[in-house]
Design an enzyme around this catalytic site. Sequence first.
Site, PDB file in Angstrom:
ATOM      1  N   HIS A 255       0.847  -1.195   0.000  1.00 39.38           N
ATOM      2  CA  HIS A 255       0.000   0.000   0.000  1.00 39.38           C
ATOM      3  C   HIS A 255       0.881   1.244   0.000  1.00 39.38           C
ATOM      4  O   HIS A 255       1.852   1.326   0.743  1.00 39.38           O
ATOM      5  CB  HIS A 255      -0.895  -0.020   1.248  1.00 39.38           C
ATOM      6  CG  HIS A 255      -1.676   1.231   1.458  1.00 39.38           C
ATOM      7  ND1 HIS A 255      -1.552   1.997   2.601  1.00 39.38           N
ATOM      8  CD2 HIS A 255      -2.579   1.862   0.669  1.00 39.38           C
ATOM      9  CE1 HIS A 255      -2.365   3.033   2.511  1.00 39.38           C
ATOM     10  NE2 HIS A 255      -3.005   2.984   1.357  1.00 39.38           N
TER      11      HIS A 255
ATOM     12  N   HIS B 137       2.226  11.340  -1.089  1.00 40.35           N
ATOM     13  CA  HIS B 137       1.354  10.876  -0.004  1.00 40.35           C
ATOM     14  C   HIS B 137       1.491  11.866   1.150  1.00 40.35           C
ATOM     15  O   HIS B 137       2.223  11.647   2.096  1.00 40.35           O
ATOM     16  CB  HIS B 137       1.721   9.469   0.452  1.00 40.35           C
ATOM     17  CG  HIS B 137       0.708   8.879   1.390  1.00 40.35           C
ATOM     18  ND1 HIS B 137       1.052   8.164   2.524  1.00 40.35           N
ATOM     19  CD2 HIS B 137      -0.645   8.913   1.365  1.00 40.35           C
ATOM     20  CE1 HIS B 137      -0.038   7.772   3.133  1.00 40.35           C
ATOM     21  NE2 HIS B 137      -1.088   8.216   2.459  1.00 40.35           N
TER      22      HIS B 137
END
Length: 363
Positions: free
Chosen positions: A79, A154
């Site tokens: 992930h 991110h």
Amino acid sequence: MPTGWPRSLLTSTTSPFPIWQSQENSIYRSIKRKYCVQKHKILSWNLNACPSTAEVDSAVPHLLCQHLREDSPCTTGSHDSFSYWVDEKSPVGPDQTPAVKRLARISLVKKLMKKWSVTQNLSFREQLEAGIRYFDLRVSSKPGDADQEIFFIHGLFGIRVWDGLMEIDSFLTQHPREIVFLDFNHFYAMDEAHHKHLILRIQEAFGNKLCSACSVESMKLQTLWEKKCQVLIFYHCPFYKQYPFLWPGKKIPAPWANTTSVSKLILFLETTLSERAPRGSFHVSQAILTPRVKTIARGLVGGLKNTLVHRNLPAILDWVKTQKPGATGVNIITSDFVDLVDFATTVIELNNLLQEDRALAKC
């Protein structure tokens, strides 16, 4: 490569088969006996059509190509695969709210953000060597960058996408029978020119290794090997229609539980598996927990790994161990910090259940 390799082979840091020279004949005969399959299976590792010693020697222990067999084995993914490094000195990413961007003007805030933006410890190369074959990718342009370069994102900016692609390509060049899934599923601050630049970069990095989009059921491992195709690119944006090597995002759904509760996560994973389409697409089970604002507030200094992942990952792995691959079972399973537990090996070993089913079917 079929699962169940001796532990010494799985943990080697040099050649995947360090003992081959001294035990070549006996090991090779053992492999032929253990991993033979029916003649018309996609993996043709049978006694009459077994790869040469050199071909086996060039492989690595966790061959993703098991995923392409008609009985739908499962494979491993990470992930936010790129987030092993983020730049706390760069601007806050466009994936963040205006409130977070204002707070990030305080230098300490970015240091704390980093603790919650990083979801992996291993680089792309290290993940590949650990058995990861599916990569979850989120990308963005960077403010003030005149070259239209694209970066992973991110919360904070990561490495350049180009650098990550080249790292993956280097591994694939050294292991020509490996196949990977690159899932570009989030795009931020990108106009048409940015997309064209990114797609050009993908072409430049992988060239003939790119696998043209087709029906999932028509994919055959032997055909991919013959065509030297090693990379499947999933592109969750309408631009995929303009390029034959871009697969539509709908071909690889990845339902997201969005919870901090392990029990709710497991219920969600079970529900979405029961609802997955048996044909026409791959399926990603995101075995991850997502922090809430109050989660971050309580564990501000500890970060994602110490606050949420480390103590819950063993329970999530226990769920993984109860799963079974197949058309309605698990397919690709992703996790945060894939190195904290024996994640890749646990997922790959689920494929032994398929071997057992085939053996029983012959009885």
